[in-house]
Design a protein around this motif. Structure first.
Motif, PDB file in Angstrom:
ATOM      1  N   ARG A 169       5.830  64.801 -14.275  1.00  0.00           N
ATOM      2  CA  ARG A 169       6.914  63.871 -14.038  1.00  0.00           C
ATOM      3  C   ARG A 169       8.077  64.896 -13.126  1.00  0.00           C
ATOM      4  N   GLY A 170       7.801  66.149 -13.168  1.00  0.00           N
ATOM      5  CA  GLY A 170       8.709  67.090 -12.448  1.00  0.00           C
ATOM      6  C   GLY A 170       8.954  66.591 -11.209  1.00  0.00           C
ATOM      7  N   GLN A 171       7.662  66.125 -10.613  1.00  0.00           N
ATOM      8  CA  GLN A 171       7.548  65.996  -9.117  1.00  0.00           C
ATOM      9  C   GLN A 171       8.477  64.867  -8.851  1.00  0.00           C
ATOM     10  N   ALA A 175      12.046  64.980  -6.428  1.00  0.00           N
ATOM     11  CA  ALA A 175      12.388  63.899  -5.354  1.00  0.00           C
ATOM     12  C   ALA A 175      13.593  63.148  -5.609  1.00  0.00           C
ATOM     13  N   GLN A 184      11.102  55.717  -2.768  1.00  0.00           N
ATOM     14  CA  GLN A 184      10.674  56.924  -1.718  1.00  0.00           C
ATOM     15  C   GLN A 184       9.986  57.998  -2.447  1.00  0.00           C
ATOM     16  N   ARG A 188       6.487  58.748  -0.950  1.00  0.00           N
ATOM     17  CA  ARG A 188       6.165  60.066  -0.354  1.00  0.00           C
ATOM     18  C   ARG A 188       5.824  61.379  -1.269  1.00  0.00           C
ATOM     19  N   ILE A 189       5.860  61.255  -2.466  1.00  0.00           N
ATOM     20  CA  ILE A 189       5.614  62.511  -3.314  1.00  0.00           C
ATOM     21  C   ILE A 189       4.495  62.100  -4.470  1.00  0.00           C
ATOM     22  N   PRO A 192       1.041  60.283  -2.270  1.00  0.00           N
ATOM     23  CA  PRO A 192      -0.096  61.297  -1.671  1.00  0.00           C
ATOM     24  C   PRO A 192      -0.515  62.283  -2.831  1.00  0.00           C
ATOM     25  N   GLN A 193       0.054  62.430  -3.739  1.00  0.00           N
ATOM     26  CA  GLN A 193      -0.512  63.402  -4.868  1.00  0.00           C
ATOM     27  C   GLN A 193      -1.834  62.652  -5.561  1.00  0.00           C
ATOM     28  N   ARG A 196      -5.088  62.054  -3.778  1.00  0.00           N
ATOM     29  CA  ARG A 196      -5.963  63.399  -3.962  1.00  0.00           C
ATOM     30  C   ARG A 196      -6.988  63.591  -5.024  1.00  0.00           C
ATOM     31  N   ARG A 268      -8.427  69.343   1.284  1.00  0.00           N
ATOM     32  CA  ARG A 268      -7.962  70.665   0.641  1.00  0.00           C
ATOM     33  C   ARG A 268      -7.078  71.391   1.227  1.00  0.00           C
TER      34      ARG A 268
END
Lengths: 268, 253
Positions: A169-171, A175, A184, A188-189, A192-193, A196, A268
């Protein structure tokens, strides 16, 4: 005082050699068996019906992956919406489609005409709309695709949800505090994570679907196993054609594994 | 006025448990306010409400005389659109206890992201400025590293550079050294001391009483969701007027 390593039972070399010998003996027995006709396998490996079966298998696999992903995304959004009705619908979907065997679902879709002889879309209470005979609409391929995709959607939803839960949640807080809008921050945050985390699981899912498509042979879906069965139904070369099918499955899964390896390395 | 912040009548409860029970505060441009107090006293919640990461139940916050999260319309204050709120938030930078660096980006990309994507500034100019900011926090040599390759102290300094890159009027620090190994606390406090010296308005939630004495202009002691005592840092910390403040300080000093 000197330290002596603990003594092991038998030597590694001895065990290794034993296993190698056993494997070699097994391979030799199978390969040289007079009942395994290599000329027959060779003659059917690239036969036209087999190749068309491979094509259908690949098509079903890719289409299931794409449709399953779309259903999964929709479901994951429903779960994250915070709307209790949508959330409950998500839970019900997962419960049903993950809780009944794929084989049963495939046979059910194939026999949908027994439940709904006529299907179509239209406005209730009027004659407006479009209807057709279920028997004509639900071909084995359509039933196969529906069954596989709806089943796969349940698994995809859980994979996608897991990917998003893995982003702390901190990400999002960070942002927002550099002036991003929630949209956004998501694009953007978070996405993408999450991707992965999701992608390696998708590689695994691709392999599972690829092999899972063989189940559509019970409704004559026209895939690789369907073709192999049709051929050995005529010439009784059961083992030879199952070997042909297995060689193709192994080749496709190997290719997918290699692709997955490179995909994961590039992330990676 | 740029760099000024005010809080009026802030209330916030979680599931019926009040965490903030009416907080009023005025911060002048360039002032460094340190928030002390026991855990659960409302310090972090106050900071998150100021940033509007949590929506207060009642009360208003204004930065640079602009109300956060609401805008006047037809004589009333109406909740801002997400876009409008994001615009107002650009006036504030925040540094988190857990650093919260974007894990998929390098240190430099973390610093550049805001100015490039939010402020739409020229990428090359932003890159130059970001390298300069990383230099200021002593990390120019680590620009190409991912957060996972940096120590906690280095990550927190990158986070400070990321906040500075947006040219905020006010910086909010939510326990910036609480997650750090003791030997790394000094490097982060050093950067914060420099910022205070350069006239940045700072709200700092901390347990570092030494930092509050040395760098803080004002100390606010929060307990039970209200301001128990506030005043010049040295006065509050050396001769507290409230018994609760005195008891707390006796424990931590």
């Amino acid at each position: 005082m000197a330290i002596a390593p603990r003594r092991r039972l038998g030597s590694r070399w001895g065990l290794g050699a034993l296993l190698l010998a056993l494997t070699a003996w097994l391979c030799w027995t199978v390969v040289t068996s007079p009942n395994l006709e290599w000329e027959v396998i060779g003659s059917y490996l690239f036969a036209e019906p087999v190749l068309s079966g491979v094509g259908v298998t690949l098509l079903l696999t890719v289409a299931t992956l794409v449709l399953g992903l779309l259903i999964g995304m929709l479901l994951a959004l429903m779960r994250q919406s915070g709307n209790p009705v949508l959330s409950a619908a998500y839970a019900a979907y997962i419960w049903f489609f993950r809780g009944t065997p794929l084989l049963v679902q495939l046979v059910f879709w194939f026999n949908l005409a027994l439940l709904f002889p006529r299907i179509g879309i239209g406005i209730p209470g009027t004659s407006l709309g479009w209807y057709g005979e279920a028997n004509n609409l639900i071909t084995p391929f359509v039933a196969a695709l529906f069954g596989l995709a709806l089943h796969e959607g349940a698994y995809m939803a859980e994979i996608i949800r897991g990917g998003f839960l893995a982003v702390p949640r901190g990400q999002v807080d960070a942002a927002l505090m550099i002036g991003m809008t929630p949209g956004q921050a998501a694009r953007r945050i978070v996405v993408p994570q999450a991707v992965r985390v999701i992608l390696p699981a998708l590689g695994n899912q691709f392999i599972l679907i690829l092999k899972g498509t063989s189940m559509v042979s019970v409704i004559g879906g026209g895939d690789l196993l369907t073709r192999a069965q049709q051929i050995y139904g005529q010439n009784y070369q059961v083992i030879a054609l199952l070997v042909v099918a297995s060689l193709w499955y192994l080749a496709l899964v190997s290719l997918a594994s290699i692709g997955q390896h490179y995909l994961e390395r590039s992330l990676r | 006025m740029k760099g000024a912040l005010s809080v009026r009548g802030l209330h916030k409860s979680y599931g019926g448990t009040p965490v903030l029970r009416g907080v009023d505060l005025d911060v002048a441009p360039g002032e460094v306010v340190c928030f002390l107090g026991p855990s659960g006293g409302g310090k972090s919640t106050l900071l998150r409400c100021v940033a509007h990461l949590e929506q207060p139940d009642a009360g208003l916050v204004a930065v640079d005389d602009e109300v956060v999260g609401y805008e006047p319309r037809a004589g009333r204050l109406v909740e801002s659109s997400p876009k409008r709120l994001a615009m107002t938030r650009r006036r504030m930078g925040m540094v988190f206890q857990q650093f919260n660096l974007f894990a998929h980006l390098t240190a430099l990309e973390n610093v550049m992201l805001g100015p490039v994507t939010v402020l739409r500034r020229d990428r090359e100019a932003v890159r130059e400025r970001s390298m300069e900011l990383l230099g200021r926090v002593g990390l120019a040599a680590h620009a190409g590293k991912r957060p996972a390759q940096l120590s906690g102290g280095q990550q927190q300094r990158v986070a400070i550079a990321r906040a500075l890159a947006m040219d905020p009027s006010v910086l909010l620090f939510d326990e910036p050294t609480s997650a750090l190994d003791p030997e790394l606390v000094g490097e982060v406090l050093g950067v914060m001391r420099d910022l205070a010296g350069q006239g940045m308005t700072m709200l700092v939630v901390t347990h570092e009483v030494g930092f509050a004495v040395e760098v803080g202009d004002t100390v606010v002691f929060l307990d039970g969701g209200v301001i128990e005592e506030q005043g010049p840092a040295k006065q509050v910390l050396r001769s507290p007027a409230s018994e609760r403040t005195a008891a707390f300080l006796a424990h931590v000093l």
